[in-house]
Design a protein around this motif. Sequence first.
Motif, PDB file in Angstrom:
ATOM      1  N   ILE A   2      53.665   6.925  42.497  1.00 48.21           N
ATOM      2  CA  ILE A   2      52.320   6.942  41.691  1.00 48.21           C
ATOM      3  C   ILE A   2      51.620   7.190  43.093  1.00 48.21           C
ATOM      4  CG2 ILE A   2      50.476   5.747  40.821  1.00 48.21           C
ATOM      5  CD1 ILE A   2      52.453   4.067  39.224  1.00 48.21           C
ATOM      6  N   SER A   4      47.803   9.638  44.341  1.00 52.28           N
ATOM      7  CA  SER A   4      46.721  10.606  43.912  1.00 52.28           C
ATOM      8  C   SER A   4      46.997  11.967  44.039  1.00 52.28           C
ATOM      9  CB  SER A   4      45.602  10.102  44.676  1.00 52.28           C
ATOM     10  OG  SER A   4      45.325  10.592  46.068  1.00 52.28           O
ATOM     11  N   GLN A  21      45.566   9.472  39.401  1.00 51.55           N
ATOM     12  CA  GLN A  21      46.401   8.954  39.774  1.00 51.55           C
ATOM     13  C   GLN A  21      47.790   9.614  38.900  1.00 51.55           C
ATOM     14  OE1 GLN A  21      47.260   6.543  42.340  1.00 51.55           O
ATOM     15  NE2 GLN A  21      45.039   7.291  42.685  1.00 51.55           N
ATOM     16  N   ILE A  22      48.840  10.277  39.781  1.00 52.04           N
ATOM     17  CA  ILE A  22      49.785  10.992  39.223  1.00 52.04           C
ATOM     18  C   ILE A  22      50.922   9.995  38.774  1.00 52.04           C
ATOM     19  CG2 ILE A  22      51.363  12.765  39.109  1.00 52.04           C
ATOM     20  CD1 ILE A  22      48.644  13.727  38.558  1.00 52.04           C
ATOM     21  N   HIS A  23      51.481  10.084  37.520  1.00 48.23           N
ATOM     22  CA  HIS A  23      52.456   9.010  37.013  1.00 48.23           C
ATOM     23  C   HIS A  23      53.650   9.441  36.724  1.00 48.23           C
ATOM     24  CE1 HIS A  23      49.537   5.772  36.494  1.00 48.23           C
ATOM     25  NE2 HIS A  23      48.746   6.445  36.184  1.00 48.23           N
ATOM     26  N   GLY A  24      53.905  10.778  36.876  1.00 48.38           N
ATOM     27  CA  GLY A  24      55.265  11.635  36.481  1.00 48.38           C
ATOM     28  C   GLY A  24      55.246  12.937  37.123  1.00 48.38           C
ATOM     29  N   TYR A  25      56.389  13.390  36.801  1.00 48.26           N
ATOM     30  CA  TYR A  25      56.652  15.102  37.467  1.00 48.26           C
ATOM     31  C   TYR A  25      57.698  15.863  36.810  1.00 48.26           C
ATOM     32  CZ  TYR A  25      54.576  12.442  41.471  1.00 48.26           C
ATOM     33  OH  TYR A  25      53.767  11.709  42.350  1.00 48.26           O
ATOM     34  N   LYS A  34      52.293  11.559  29.379  1.00 47.96           N
ATOM     35  CA  LYS A  34      50.652  11.453  29.876  1.00 47.96           C
ATOM     36  C   LYS A  34      50.723  11.236  31.493  1.00 47.96           C
ATOM     37  CE  LYS A  34      46.185   9.094  28.759  1.00 47.96           C
ATOM     38  NZ  LYS A  34      45.737   8.121  27.832  1.00 47.96           N
ATOM     39  N   GLY A  35      49.692  11.736  32.085  1.00 50.38           N
ATOM     40  CA  GLY A  35      49.767  11.340  33.649  1.00 50.38           C
ATOM     41  C   GLY A  35      50.560  12.177  34.543  1.00 50.38           C
ATOM     42  N   SER A  36      51.420  13.317  33.979  1.00 48.54           N
ATOM     43  CA  SER A  36      52.154  14.113  34.779  1.00 48.54           C
ATOM     44  C   SER A  36      51.643  15.344  35.443  1.00 48.54           C
ATOM     45  CB  SER A  36      53.230  14.852  34.006  1.00 48.54           C
ATOM     46  OG  SER A  36      54.154  13.741  33.233  1.00 48.54           O
ATOM     47  N   GLU A 148      60.486  10.824  40.998  1.00 50.50           N
ATOM     48  CA  GLU A 148      60.510  10.079  39.831  1.00 50.50           C
ATOM     49  C   GLU A 148      60.723   8.579  40.397  1.00 50.50           C
ATOM     50  OE1 GLU A 148      63.485  11.406  37.155  1.00 50.50           O
ATOM     51  OE2 GLU A 148      61.933  12.323  36.052  1.00 50.50           O
ATOM     52  N   SER A 150      60.222   4.968  42.608  1.00 48.05           N
ATOM     53  CA  SER A 150      58.976   4.407  42.935  1.00 48.05           C
ATOM     54  C   SER A 150      58.354   4.517  44.539  1.00 48.05           C
ATOM     55  CB  SER A 150      59.305   3.023  42.721  1.00 48.05           C
ATOM     56  OG  SER A 150      59.845   2.174  43.705  1.00 48.05           O
TER      57      SER A 150
END
Length: 428
Positions: A2, A4, A21-25, A34-36, A148, A150
């Motif tokens: 995660i 920015s 904040q980017i949560h995935g790729y 959502k958030g990718s 992916e 952490s």
Amino acid sequence: MIISLQKIASLLGGSCDSTLQIHGYAIDSRKVEKGSLFFALKGARVDGHDYLKEVSAKGAFAAVVDKDYKGDGFGLELLFVEDVLLSLQALARSMLVEKKIKVIGITGSVGKTTTKDMVAALLSKKFSVHANKRSYNSQTMLPISILESSGKEDFLVLEMAMQKKGEIEKLVSIAPPDIVVMTPITYCHSENFNSLEEIAEAKAEIFTMSTEYAVIHADSAKFDAVYRRCFCVNILYPGTIPVASPFVESHFTENFCAAYEVAKYLGMSDDEIRLASLSLVKERAAHRFNKVERDGILFIDDSYNANVLSSQVALENMPAAKEGGKKILVFGEMAELGSMSAMSHAMVADTALEKVDVLLTIGRATKNMVQRFTDKGKVAFYHFDYRSLKDRLYGLVKAGDVVLIKGSNSHKLWKLIENTTQALNLKS
């Protein structure tokens, strides 16, 4: 990881004011969440830029696009770059440098994924570990595997694959392995090579001056390229180890030996490894010598992939049929072998002649396998299509038989034993 969007843009040499904040790729629009952050790669058949609307609808926050893209952003934050693929790889590389996570790189021709899974499973009982999903081992998917994670793990366990010279070198430039595992080397993706020594040379690109330790299969260590490239402390496997393998199959036991050596080097005790090994059989990946029994018939699904060595080893490990039963090999053509195809299929056929009673094949390159069987007076059938293959199999099979299903992933031969009960009922 995660992070920015502002920080990502900075790492890619650009700028962005967004603190999202980017949560995935993702590189595949179907896998966007959502958030990718979506990387709009241009492939031979599809262009990721054509999927930005879909990506936005699925909740992606942003996309990395070509600097010449003039289309709609569909509400996405767009990061413009010279080369989308190189930016994906550069971002993964930057993340690893920043987080200082140790990398365990695994390559070879056979057993990479299984060994990767075993190494990760053993280490995860004592450390924080992240490994590639399935076979996310290419220049596009390995960076996604890294992103992916952490970022807080002790180790990344990364399978590294190639189809031609220079590809592993590229992966190593993204994630230089501190520890290397090299599984056996054989004819696999050999259409771009003239010899096994050339394949070994391409595999040996995994060694760098920063590699501190290597676990090398004894057969792979015989190649001159491996000897020349490996400067680090190393150990050969398989060998005698003080922890009993939880597997009866010889190839899985070899994979376990490699995983043991890695875990031992990283400080796990024999007791810790022994306890961790108890779960390995249950956690075996799909389509890798998985046994399914239906109405007295033992089906062995080893259809994830095939090359000469993995096919021969699978045949060697086939259980005996019950009294009155027969051993059947269902074999799908091995792909990407180029000029070595005829020889490779003949080698598998010669092993099969000694191990099975019936051969059923699909794929043009398997015709010579059938010919070798019939020349010896043994039962063998070649099939043009999947339907005729399935009909033949269920017309022949009966209680007491053992059926090994093996072939390149593209054939998806595991489908032969989906709805097995229904197929057997139709037969009766």
